[in-house]
Design an enzyme around this catalytic site. Structure first.
Site, short mmCIF file in Angstrom:
data_model
loop_
_atom_site.label_atom_id
_atom_site.label_comp_id
_atom_site.label_asym_id
_atom_site.label_seq_id
_atom_site.Cartn_x
_atom_site.Cartn_y
_atom_site.Cartn_z
N CYS A 175 60.51 -44.80 37.56
CA CYS A 175 60.90 -45.58 38.73
C CYS A 175 60.56 -44.76 39.98
CB CYS A 175 62.40 -45.89 38.71
SG CYS A 175 62.96 -46.84 40.13
N HIS A 215 61.32 -54.98 35.40
CA HIS A 215 61.80 -53.80 36.13
C HIS A 215 62.02 -54.12 37.61
CE1 HIS A 215 61.75 -49.28 36.81
NE2 HIS A 215 61.60 -49.74 38.04
N GLU A 216 61.08 -54.83 38.23
CA GLU A 216 61.20 -55.14 39.66
C GLU A 216 62.28 -56.19 39.92
OE1 GLU A 216 59.89 -53.11 41.61
OE2 GLU A 216 58.76 -52.21 39.96
N HIS A 224 65.51 -54.56 40.20
CA HIS A 224 65.73 -53.99 41.53
C HIS A 224 66.28 -55.06 42.49
CE1 HIS A 224 64.46 -49.87 41.42
NE2 HIS A 224 63.28 -50.15 40.89
#
Length: 509
Positions: free
Chosen positions: A432, A474-475, A478
């Site tokens: 990350c 993953h994004e 976020h």
């Protein structure tokens, strides 16, 4: 520890000392920090600290709010009245307390007085974000219904011809400013409308209007309020300087510059006035570092009208030099403008964009994400692909950009939402940009279906597989305020970069 002045030599100084001591004692008795008190009062924490440290003079508004918050039984207010009485006697030779602002602050025709200005400039993610907060007092005889603000840029301040050409070819636009404006205390503020006044390539002027959808709220004679406005400028249009001009009678001015510490910034300043040529600032900056940021602060009391304070800086570090920004990969990411683990932006859900109304804002966020990805792309070989979410560059919007491995075009995700996952999963090591010194093994589905918006506001569903699915998931985490750590077992161990053996290699399927 702040050094306290010793042995006040005049009644006014002794009165100011008594007020500060009373304030500090009641704050301690209530078990409040300066930051907590400032938040309750609607003031900046540094102002409370400066008043207690006898570096700034208390105002009537400050004293009233401190009395109300600390419930001091009138003791804080009494100390202020004693100080204020002496201040007026010394300033204007009067024994009564009118007008509430000393006469030397009121040149002929004066209407508004700035009792406190705090100007903060933050560099992050390839852009500068400027926040101005002003405590205003109407010392005139007419209600105030609007307030003029100006934004001026100069990309190459030492080369006017080059700068003029640059801004002629790349004019500053109102849309990219993303101007916001509010009035009132932070805990009860109201939005302000604004209207264009002047539109030039390198400068803009706007009227902030004391009105919104709920009505008009003029600032009448004798009244006080606080206004706050903020705007953004891309680094390609902003030279490394920031100027504050004193156009209204001003009691106290504070300026803060907030930069990534990894860029190793150095800051200096100069001042000019109608009666004096350019000279260095009379007092130095203070510097503090926290969460990878270097914050420079400078203050002055009673600046003369038409004074100009120009602050300049340079970055001695670069995002491509590990020798200058630190050997750790995380330090280089921080220097590239990536928000690092521990910052509150990474734990807060992102805000949805309203499209197509905010399409211009969305395109600006995407452009900033691409610029940040270009910067970090010079620091590491991303064989697995790379992605970046808006909160990672300090922007609160639900926008992410993903560059899958071997893909011709990047993916732009606006307001994405996972609507389906495959039952088949695998475990791969992820990194990350917000804590790039470690890698962690994360289980994710091999296929995702994601609903997201187009620029025109219509929604579509896209299916992503394997490596791209992992990058997208993953994004989106976020944007939900989550890190991949949240998906790992509690006893799972992160690997350091030295321990991890998969650097520079694609994921294996």
């Amino acid at each position: 520890m702040t050094a306290q002045p010793t042995s006040p030599t005049s009644p006014l100084e002794r009165a100011a000392d008594s007020f500060a001591a009373e304030l500090s004692q009641w704050r301690a008795d209530r078990g409040m920090t300066k930051k907590q008190l400032a938040a309750r009062m609607g003031f900046d924490p540094s102002y409370v600290s400066h008043v207690e440290g006898r570096r700034h003079r208390p105002t009537e508004d400050f004293a009233r709010r401190a009395e109300a918050v600390l419930e001091a039984g009138g003791r804080i207010w009494q100390r202020f009245q004693e100080y204020d009485e002496l201040r007026h006697v010394r300033s204007v030779g009067l024994t009564h307390r009118d007008p509430p602002v000393p006469e030397q602050w009121l040149p002929p025709g004066t209407g508004l007085v700035v009792e406190q200005e705090i100007a903060e400039l933050v560099y992050s993610g390839g852009e500068y974000r400027c926040l101005i907060r002003r405590a205003l007092y109407n010392a005139g005889t007419e209600p105030v219904t609007r307030y003029m603000v100006k934004v001026a840029v100069d990309r190459f301040p030492t080369d006017p011809e080059r700068s003029n050409r640059h801004h002629r070819d790349n004019p500053l636009s109102f849309d990219e400013l993303r101007l916001t404006a509010f009035w009132g205390a932070p805990y009860a503020r109201e939005p302000m409308r604004w209207r264009k006044k002047r539109d030039r390539d390198a400068d803009k002027e706007m009227w902030l209007l004391f009105e919104n959808d709920h009505g008009r709220f003029p600032l009448y004679p004798g009244q006080r309020t606080t206004i706050e406005y903020a705007y953004s400028v891309p680094e390609e249009k902003w030279g490394q300087w920031f100027q504050r001009a004193v156009r209204l009678p001003t009691r106290q001015l504070t300026v803060r510059l907030d930069f990534p510490a990894g860029l190793d910034p150095t800051v200096w300043g100069e001042e000019t006035s109608l009666s004096a040529e350019e000279a260095p600032l009379r007092t130095p900056f203070t510097r503090n570092e926290e969460n990878g940021r270097a914050v420079f602060e400078w203050s002055t009391d009673d600046p003369p009208l038409n004074a100009r304070y120009k602050l300049s800086w340079r970055f001695r570090g670069t995002v491509t030099s590990s020798a200058e920004t630190g050997s750790r990969a995380g330090d280089r990411m921080r220097a590239a403008g990536i928000v690092q683990r521990g910052a509150p932006q990474l734990t807060e859900p992102a805000r949805q964009l309203v499209l197509p109304e905010q399409a211009t804002d969305a395109r600006d966020v995407v452009a900033q994400l691409h610029r940040a990805l270009d910067r970090v792309g010079t620091l590491h070989d991303f064989r697995k692909g790379i992605g970046l979410a808006a909160p990672q560059i300090g922007l609160p919007w639900a926008v992410a950009v993903v560059r899958p491995p071997d893909a011709e075009e990047p993916l732009v995700l606006l307001n994405p939402l996972v609507v389906a996952e495959s039952p088949e999963t695998d475990i791969q090591y992820e990194g990350c940009l917000s804590f790039f010194d470690h890698r962690g093994a994360v289980r994710r589905p091999l296929r995702l279906q994601v609903e997201h918006e187009r620029w025109d506001g219509s929604r579509t569903v896209t299916t992503f597989d394997r490596a791209t699915a992992r990058l997208v998931a993953h994004e989106i985490d976020h944007l939900d305020g989550r890190l991949y750590l949240d998906r790992m077992p509690p006893d799972a161990r992160l690997l350091t970069m030295d321990e991890y053996q998969g650097g520079g290699l694609p994921w294996h399927y």
